[in-house]
Each structure stands twice: as C-alpha cells, then as structure tokens.
Write a protein that holds these residues in place. Structure first.
Motif: not given
Length: 240
Positions: A77, A103, A105-107, A109-110, A116, A130
């Motif tokens: 990302g 990629t 994991d969206p969770e 990342h949140a 970022d 990441r």
C-alpha cells in the motif's frame, strides 16, 4: 540418538535444509531452481518477489523453467507506482501466469495505521502488518519458498546458505552466490528491462517513505531505512 521420525517438524526441516544445501549449494542458480521447482518441491513452492531492481533475474530463471510457478507479491500500500508498473511489465515480458498479490489486512490497517504514518514512529510495526503478516498468509500450503537475496548485499545476508530452514518451511536463496556484476551481466545477456527508478539512483527499492537514492560507492541497500539500524523488513528474520 536423534530420531527424525519423532522429531518436531521444525527439527525435521532443519535436517532436510542441511541435506539439500549440501546437494545444491555448488550448482549454478538455474540448476538450484530446477532441482527445487521441478524435483524436490514440485507444485509445493512459491517464489516471493518485490519486483525491485534485481528481481528480473530470478523471475526470468523461474519463467524459463515453469512460467506457471506461483509468484507472491506483497503490495504494502506504500510502494512506488513505478514498482507496480514494473511488475506488470515483467509479468507480460516473461509470461508469468500466476502472480498472487497480498495486501495488509484492512482491520490491521484501521487499528494500527489509519493515517499511514506508522512508518515514522514504529517502522518495525509498520513492516510487521504490511509485509510480515501478509507473507505468512501467502505462504500457507507451501513446503518451501524461494527469494532473491544475495550475499554481496552484506549485513545479515553476507553468510547466506543456498538452502536454509525457515520455521516449518524450507527457504531457498538460489542467487546467494551472485555478485553485482554477475547480476548486471545477466540483465544484458537476456535483454531484461530495468526498474524505472534505477536510472534515478535507486539501487534497492521498497516502500516509498523508507527508500532513498544511493550515492556512487554506497552499498546496494544503503538507501533502505537510511539513518536507522534497520536493514531488513522482517520477512527474513523469522525464527528457525
């Protein structure tokens, strides 16, 4: 007496890695790959590639043996757009048919890095969610994985063996013995395209915030995490 049949899986992997290293460590990289891809781990091995400045060499060798070999690509990302374009160019040029993109994991990342900016405060944690965590998922089902590390890069890579244990898997470093001149010669001999950022002074390329240009005479990976003691993202530092 050591009983391999009843030993823990990691111990068995260590023994097998040592055996394989003794068998292939003196072979040319192409023959190491052929032994691993077509014989020892047929159908059970993945190639992990960053599609960085030297990646085309390993990918070309793999494509000549079996272009359907799974290629694992970690899209963090935060990669340079030029790296993504280079991936697509090499896929088409080499005829690679199974590039698998993983990629963060969206969770994760949140929870860990919604702005970022984690790279600026805890670079190891940033690499962890990441790259390290996605790779662990990507390698599920594989008995071995191949990467493009080389001894001439120095630091933790200076004493690489061609085959090594990596937890419950075998890790193969077929290009370990090649130096920078041999890499360049391979590019020329096989008319391989360079990474677009190489001509701008980038000799080793990772995520944008943690990659800088290298000056003439600097080590190949001097531009990675410049100004810190960090030399590896973490995917090559797992316990064996």
């Amino acid at each position: 007496m050591f009983d391999l049949m009843t030993a823990p899986e990691n111990a068995k992997v260590k023994v097998r890695a040592s055996e394989l290293n003794g068998l292939v460590s003196y072979l040319p990289p192409q023959e190491v790959l052929r032994a691993i891809l077509a014989e020892e781990f047929e159908g059970g091995v993945g190639v992990v590639s960053s599609f960085g400045t030297e990646s085309a060499v390993l990918l070309h060798m793999v494509a000549e043996i079996d272009p359907t070999t799974p290629i694992v690509f970690l899209d963090t990302g935060m990669l340079f757009p030029e790296t993504l374009a280079y991936r697509d160019e090499l896929q088409k040029r080499l005829g690679l048919t199974d590039i698998r993109v993983f990629t963060p994991d969206p969770e994760d990342h949140a929870r860990l890095d919604p702005e970022d900016m984690l790279w600026s405060t805890d670079v190891d944690a940033c690499c962890g969610y990441r790259k390290v965590a996605p790779l662990a998922k990507a390698l599920e089902g594989f008995g071995a994985w191949i990467n493009g590390r080389k001894r001439y890069h120095g630091d933790t890579r200076a004493n690489l063996t061609v085959v090594e244990p990596d937890g419950d898997r075998i890790k193969v470093n077929p290009l370990a013995t090649l130096d920078g001149q041999e890499i360049q010669s391979y590019f020329i001999a096989h008319h391989l395209p360079l990474h677009p950022l190489q001509k701008l002074g980038f000799s080793s390329i990772g995520c944008m915030p943690c990659t800088s240009r290298t000056a003439p005479g600097e080590a190949a990976r001097a531009g990675r995490w410049r100004g810190s003691a960090k030399t590896e993202c973490g995917i090559h530092l797992s316990e064996v």
